[in-house]
Design a protein around this motif. Structure first.
Motif, PDB file in Angstrom:
ATOM      1  N   MET A 105       0.825  -1.213   0.000  1.00 21.02           N
ATOM      2  CA  MET A 105       0.000   0.000   0.000  1.00 21.02           C
ATOM      3  C   MET A 105       0.858   1.262   0.000  1.00 21.02           C
ATOM      4  N   ALA A 106       2.064   1.190   0.572  1.00 21.65           N
ATOM      5  CA  ALA A 106       2.921   2.371   0.686  1.00 21.65           C
ATOM      6  C   ALA A 106       3.697   2.681  -0.579  1.00 21.65           C
ATOM      7  N   ILE A 107       3.747   1.764  -1.530  1.00 20.65           N
ATOM      8  CA  ILE A 107       4.547   1.971  -2.742  1.00 20.65           C
ATOM      9  C   ILE A 107       4.171   3.261  -3.484  1.00 20.65           C
ATOM     10  N   PRO A 108       2.883   3.568  -3.698  1.00 26.70           N
ATOM     11  CA  PRO A 108       2.572   4.829  -4.396  1.00 26.70           C
ATOM     12  C   PRO A 108       3.066   6.075  -3.647  1.00 26.70           C
ATOM     13  N   ILE A 109       2.980   6.043  -2.330  1.00 24.89           N
ATOM     14  CA  ILE A 109       3.459   7.189  -1.550  1.00 24.89           C
ATOM     15  C   ILE A 109       4.972   7.289  -1.639  1.00 24.89           C
ATOM     16  N   LEU A 110       5.658   6.167  -1.512  1.00 24.13           N
ATOM     17  CA  LEU A 110       7.118   6.177  -1.642  1.00 24.13           C
ATOM     18  C   LEU A 110       7.544   6.658  -3.022  1.00 24.13           C
ATOM     19  N   THR A 111       6.829   6.244  -4.050  1.00 23.41           N
ATOM     20  CA  THR A 111       7.125   6.685  -5.419  1.00 23.41           C
ATOM     21  C   THR A 111       6.970   8.193  -5.546  1.00 23.41           C
ATOM     22  N   ALA A 112       5.884   8.731  -4.983  1.00 23.78           N
ATOM     23  CA  ALA A 112       5.647  10.172  -5.051  1.00 23.78           C
ATOM     24  C   ALA A 112       6.736  10.947  -4.315  1.00 23.78           C
ATOM     25  N   VAL A 113       7.178  10.444  -3.174  1.00 19.22           N
ATOM     26  CA  VAL A 113       8.241  11.116  -2.413  1.00 19.22           C
ATOM     27  C   VAL A 113       9.551  11.089  -3.199  1.00 19.22           C
ATOM     28  N   ILE A 114       9.880   9.952  -3.790  1.00 16.11           N
ATOM     29  CA  ILE A 114      11.114   9.841  -4.578  1.00 16.11           C
ATOM     30  C   ILE A 114      11.068  10.776  -5.777  1.00 16.11           C
ATOM     31  N   GLU A 115       9.922  10.822  -6.460  1.00 19.25           N
ATOM     32  CA  GLU A 115       9.781  11.722  -7.599  1.00 19.25           C
ATOM     33  C   GLU A 115       9.919  13.182  -7.166  1.00 19.25           C
ATOM     34  N   MET A 116       9.386  13.544  -6.005  1.00 20.73           N
ATOM     35  CA  MET A 116       9.487  14.907  -5.504  1.00 20.73           C
ATOM     36  C   MET A 116      10.942  15.269  -5.204  1.00 20.73           C
TER      37      MET A 116
END
Length: 124
Positions: A105-116
């Motif tokens: 479930m956390a993968i999309p949030i982690l992806t968004a943080v990395i992209e930021m």
């Protein structure tokens, strides 16, 4: 808390004669306590949604975080029930499954943080 303590004492007394009834009493009281808390949980969720709207946070992230919290609580509750039933090995598997689901479930949030973070880094 009072209901939990009363149920604990009853379960200890009943456990000697009827262990299955003691286990069922424990599960039943756990569910009743959760039902009593549903209104409070709803208030907390509504408050968090209000804060997220005021801060212009994407609601998808808040919903994901709430799902993660829900998975953590449900996995913990299931693991405790398994431990109460004397099934420590199953409890460990329930906890592992909860952790893996949280990671998924956390993968999309982690992806968004990395992209930021990558967007903030200077490019050559």
């Amino acid at each position: 808390m009072g209901l939990g303590l009363i149920a604990t004492f009853l379960a200890l007394v009943v456990k000697e004669q009827k262990p299955m009834f003691a286990f069922l009493l424990t599960v039943f009281v756990g569910v009743i306590i959760f039902i009593f808390l549903v209104d409070e949980i709803t208030k907390i969720i509504e408050m968090l949604e209000s804060i997220a709207r005021n801060a212009n946070i994407n609601m998808v992230y808040l919903q994901t975080i709430l799902k993660i919290i829900g998975i953590a609580y449900i996995a913990e509750f299931g693991a405790q029930i398994a431990k109460d039933a004397g099934q420590a090995a199953i409890a460990t598997k329930i906890e592992l499954a909860g952790k893996i689901l949280i990671l998924v479930m956390a993968i999309p949030i982690l992806t968004a943080v990395i992209e930021m973070v990558l967007a903030l880094l200077p490019t050559s």
